[in-house]
Design a protein around this motif. Sequence first.
Motif, mmCIF file in Angstrom:
data_model
loop_
_atom_site.group_PDB
_atom_site.id
_atom_site.type_symbol
_atom_site.label_atom_id
_atom_site.label_comp_id
_atom_site.label_asym_id
_atom_site.label_seq_id
_atom_site.Cartn_x
_atom_site.Cartn_y
_atom_site.Cartn_z
ATOM 1 N N TYR A 16 36.308 28.410 41.376
ATOM 2 C CA TYR A 16 36.679 29.514 40.496
ATOM 3 C C TYR A 16 36.226 30.845 41.081
ATOM 4 C CZ TYR A 16 38.097 26.508 36.619
ATOM 5 O OH TYR A 16 38.743 25.611 35.824
ATOM 6 N N GLY A 20 38.831 33.575 42.592
ATOM 7 C CA GLY A 20 38.852 34.876 41.926
ATOM 8 C C GLY A 20 38.627 36.008 42.911
ATOM 9 N N SER A 56 36.401 40.829 40.090
ATOM 10 C CA SER A 56 37.394 39.786 39.835
ATOM 11 C C SER A 56 36.801 38.394 40.000
ATOM 12 C CB SER A 56 38.582 39.948 40.795
ATOM 13 O OG SER A 56 39.247 41.152 40.565
ATOM 14 N N SER A 57 35.960 38.216 41.017
ATOM 15 C CA SER A 57 35.366 36.896 41.212
ATOM 16 C C SER A 57 34.399 36.547 40.093
ATOM 17 C CB SER A 57 34.680 36.801 42.579
ATOM 18 O OG SER A 57 33.626 37.719 42.674
ATOM 19 N N SER A 60 36.485 35.534 37.142
ATOM 20 C CA SER A 60 36.992 34.175 37.377
ATOM 21 C C SER A 60 35.914 33.138 37.155
ATOM 22 C CB SER A 60 37.526 34.053 38.802
ATOM 23 O OG SER A 60 38.611 34.890 38.989
ATOM 24 N N GLY A 87 41.384 30.322 38.714
ATOM 25 C CA GLY A 87 40.512 31.326 39.309
ATOM 26 C C GLY A 87 41.286 32.454 39.955
ATOM 27 N N ALA A 90 42.964 34.562 37.199
ATOM 28 C CA ALA A 90 41.954 35.368 36.507
ATOM 29 C C ALA A 90 41.462 36.512 37.391
ATOM 30 C CB ALA A 90 40.782 34.490 36.079
ATOM 31 N N GLY A 91 41.310 36.263 38.687
ATOM 32 C CA GLY A 91 40.885 37.312 39.598
ATOM 33 C C GLY A 91 41.948 38.364 39.809
ATOM 34 N N ALA A 94 42.263 40.510 36.565
ATOM 35 C CA ALA A 94 40.935 40.674 35.969
ATOM 36 C C ALA A 94 40.915 41.764 34.903
ATOM 37 C CB ALA A 94 39.899 40.973 37.049
#
Length: 116
Positions: A16, A20, A56-57, A60, A87, A90-91, A94
Motif C-alpha cells: 500500500y 501510493g 500520497s504514500s 495510501s 494503494g 489512493a495515492g 490523494a
Amino acid sequence: MIDLPRIVSFENILFYFFSGLLGGTIFGIKYFYRVVARGYWAQDRRYWRLFSPWISSCISLVIGCMVITGYISSNQSPSTATGVCIGFIAGYFADEAVGKMSEVANALFGSSSKVK
C-alpha cells in the motif's frame, strides 16, 4: 520469531505504502508536464513536488490499514494485486481521498466549525 500472518500483513502494508508513493509520483509528473506544456511552470512549487508523493504514500498506507482491518470492506478477496491497485488509486487521488476522509471524520466526530 514472527509468525507468517504478521509478515504477510506487513508486506501488504508495504505494498500500500509504495504503490501510493508510485501513484503520487505519477500524479506529480503528470501535473508537472501539463503546467510546463501550458507555460505555467513556477519554480516556487518545489516543496509541493517534493512532498506530494510522500503525502500520497501516507494516505495510501492509512487506507490500506483500513482495508486490512476491515474498516473499509469489499467483496474482493485480499491479494497483493488488490493492495497495489488500491494503494495506487489512493495515492494518485490523494487529494480526493483526504476530502472523503474529512467527510467521514465529520460524520463520526462532528464538525469543529462552531459559530461563536
